[in-house]
Design a protein around this motif. Sequence first.
Motif, PDB file in Angstrom:
ATOM      1  N   ASP A 209      25.313  39.742  44.879  1.00 42.98           N
ATOM      2  CA  ASP A 209      26.389  39.160  44.829  1.00 42.98           C
ATOM      3  C   ASP A 209      27.526  40.370  44.489  1.00 42.98           C
ATOM      4  N   LYS A 210      26.897  41.631  44.807  1.00 48.58           N
ATOM      5  CA  LYS A 210      27.889  42.778  44.695  1.00 48.58           C
ATOM      6  C   LYS A 210      28.917  42.683  45.960  1.00 48.58           C
ATOM      7  N   GLU A 211      28.388  42.572  46.967  1.00 46.63           N
ATOM      8  CA  GLU A 211      29.313  42.577  48.101  1.00 46.63           C
ATOM      9  C   GLU A 211      30.393  41.338  48.049  1.00 46.63           C
ATOM     10  N   TYR A 212      30.007  40.357  47.294  1.00 50.53           N
ATOM     11  CA  TYR A 212      31.050  39.126  47.093  1.00 50.53           C
ATOM     12  C   TYR A 212      31.941  39.866  46.070  1.00 50.53           C
ATOM     13  N   GLN A 213      31.503  40.474  44.809  1.00 50.70           N
ATOM     14  CA  GLN A 213      32.431  40.889  43.919  1.00 50.70           C
ATOM     15  C   GLN A 213      33.293  41.986  44.174  1.00 50.70           C
ATOM     16  N   GLU A 214      32.545  42.928  45.316  1.00 50.64           N
ATOM     17  CA  GLU A 214      33.662  43.821  45.641  1.00 50.64           C
ATOM     18  C   GLU A 214      34.846  43.349  46.804  1.00 50.64           C
ATOM     19  N   MET A 215      34.635  42.227  47.460  1.00 53.08           N
ATOM     20  CA  MET A 215      35.594  41.472  48.399  1.00 53.08           C
ATOM     21  C   MET A 215      36.581  40.840  47.423  1.00 53.08           C
ATOM     22  N   PHE A 216      36.011  40.195  46.371  1.00 49.62           N
ATOM     23  CA  PHE A 216      36.707  39.450  45.427  1.00 49.62           C
ATOM     24  C   PHE A 216      37.663  40.588  44.813  1.00 49.62           C
ATOM     25  N   GLN A 217      37.191  41.559  44.034  1.00 46.94           N
ATOM     26  CA  GLN A 217      38.203  42.635  43.483  1.00 46.94           C
ATOM     27  C   GLN A 217      39.190  43.062  44.464  1.00 46.94           C
ATOM     28  N   LYS A 218      38.931  43.103  45.689  1.00 41.87           N
ATOM     29  CA  LYS A 218      39.979  43.452  46.778  1.00 41.87           C
ATOM     30  C   LYS A 218      41.062  42.526  46.862  1.00 41.87           C
ATOM     31  N   PHE A 219      40.575  41.080  46.931  1.00 42.45           N
ATOM     32  CA  PHE A 219      41.421  39.969  46.866  1.00 42.45           C
ATOM     33  C   PHE A 219      42.223  40.090  45.852  1.00 42.45           C
ATOM     34  N   GLU A 220      41.874  40.216  44.577  1.00 37.92           N
ATOM     35  CA  GLU A 220      42.619  40.501  43.211  1.00 37.92           C
ATOM     36  C   GLU A 220      43.662  41.462  43.439  1.00 37.92           C
ATOM     37  N   ARG A 221      43.290  42.522  43.810  1.00 37.72           N
ATOM     38  CA  ARG A 221      44.384  43.654  43.968  1.00 37.72           C
ATOM     39  C   ARG A 221      45.308  43.291  44.885  1.00 37.72           C
ATOM     40  N   GLU A 222      45.025  42.714  45.884  1.00 37.34           N
ATOM     41  CA  GLU A 222      46.010  42.330  47.092  1.00 37.34           C
ATOM     42  C   GLU A 222      46.860  41.179  46.562  1.00 37.34           C
ATOM     43  N   LYS A 223      46.331  40.097  45.956  1.00 41.20           N
ATOM     44  CA  LYS A 223      47.304  39.157  45.331  1.00 41.20           C
ATOM     45  C   LYS A 223      47.715  39.561  43.851  1.00 41.20           C
ATOM     46  N   GLN A 224      47.335  40.352  43.497  1.00 38.21           N
ATOM     47  CA  GLN A 224      47.756  40.784  41.908  1.00 38.21           C
ATOM     48  C   GLN A 224      47.462  39.477  40.927  1.00 38.21           C
ATOM     49  N   CYS A 225      46.120  39.181  41.008  1.00 38.71           N
ATOM     50  CA  CYS A 225      45.593  38.159  39.945  1.00 38.71           C
ATOM     51  C   CYS A 225      44.357  38.861  39.448  1.00 38.71           C
ATOM     52  N   CYS A 226      44.025  37.823  38.460  1.00 39.59           N
ATOM     53  CA  CYS A 226      42.633  38.152  37.887  1.00 39.59           C
ATOM     54  C   CYS A 226      42.133  36.782  37.781  1.00 39.59           C
ATOM     55  N   GLY A 227      40.535  36.881  38.199  1.00 41.52           N
ATOM     56  CA  GLY A 227      39.752  35.717  37.889  1.00 41.52           C
ATOM     57  C   GLY A 227      39.872  34.715  38.776  1.00 41.52           C
ATOM     58  N   LEU A 228      39.075  33.632  38.457  1.00 41.77           N
ATOM     59  CA  LEU A 228      39.292  32.280  39.215  1.00 41.77           C
ATOM     60  C   LEU A 228      39.579  31.183  38.800  1.00 41.77           C
ATOM     61  N   LEU A 229      39.081  30.908  37.592  1.00 41.58           N
ATOM     62  CA  LEU A 229      39.248  29.754  36.916  1.00 41.58           C
ATOM     63  C   LEU A 229      39.895  30.052  35.573  1.00 41.58           C
ATOM     64  N   ASN A 230      39.206  31.341  34.767  1.00 46.54           N
ATOM     65  CA  ASN A 230      39.524  31.340  33.382  1.00 46.54           C
ATOM     66  C   ASN A 230      39.890  32.925  33.342  1.00 46.54           C
ATOM     67  N   GLY A 231      40.457  33.400  34.346  1.00 45.04           N
ATOM     68  CA  GLY A 231      41.206  34.926  34.098  1.00 45.04           C
ATOM     69  C   GLY A 231      39.807  35.796  34.261  1.00 45.04           C
ATOM     70  N   PRO A 232      40.351  36.741  33.317  1.00 41.36           N
ATOM     71  CA  PRO A 232      39.018  37.891  32.932  1.00 41.36           C
ATOM     72  C   PRO A 232      37.640  37.424  32.556  1.00 41.36           C
ATOM     73  N   LYS A 233      37.625  36.205  31.948  1.00 36.58           N
ATOM     74  CA  LYS A 233      36.478  35.475  31.280  1.00 36.58           C
ATOM     75  C   LYS A 233      35.502  35.298  32.462  1.00 36.58           C
ATOM     76  N   ASP A 234      35.994  34.917  33.744  1.00 36.15           N
ATOM     77  CA  ASP A 234      35.274  34.600  35.219  1.00 36.15           C
ATOM     78  C   ASP A 234      34.319  35.812  35.382  1.00 36.15           C
ATOM     79  N   TRP A 235      34.587  36.854  34.887  1.00 32.67           N
ATOM     80  CA  TRP A 235      33.439  38.214  35.252  1.00 32.67           C
ATOM     81  C   TRP A 235      32.508  38.243  34.271  1.00 32.67           C
TER      82      TRP A 235
END
Length: 180
Positions: free
Chosen positions: A118-144
């Motif tokens: 799951d490391k590759e997915y996590q890295e891609m998702f972090q890149k997505f978060e930086r681009e969209k200036q958001c955090c998490g998917l459902l419950n913010g940082p708790k999702d991590w």
Amino acid sequence: FLPQVCGSIILGVSIWIRVSGAQPVNACSHTSTIMLAGVNLLIAVGSIIMVLGFLGCCGAVKESRCMLMMFFIGLLLILILQVTGGILGAVYKPQVESILNQTLMASVAALQSTAEVDKEYQEMFQKFEREKQCCGLLNGPKDWGANFNKPSSKICQCEPEKQSSSDLCTNYQNKYIYKK
């Protein structure tokens, strides 16, 4: 003329999405396939609307009954498909919501995972978060989960001094993260 222009716009944008190198952030590879199927459907819909617009425009200018009849039949079929789609959407709404929730929960599980898979997915998702200036998917940082507190982690990290708006960041567990 307006349906032909709208069909051309739909066709152009969907082709642009299809050929662009943008990779969607997904936990499951089948979600990517579904997205491409949706883009392919938009290409087909844009082409059909563009042809129907051409039939209607030319039929009206040349006063051709055949073209106008084909235009009418095409519009009638589109109306029938829309009504059918609306009814099916209403009937199968619980199943669609269930599948969406399962996909989101699988994505959250992938964010919380410590496995190498799951490391590759996590890295891609972090890149997505930086681009969209958001955090998490459902419950913010708790999702991590436990991954959020790793020392070398820059998950959801926001630098408030570099941002033009102070409303972009918030303090969470002694880290500045994106509010969204």
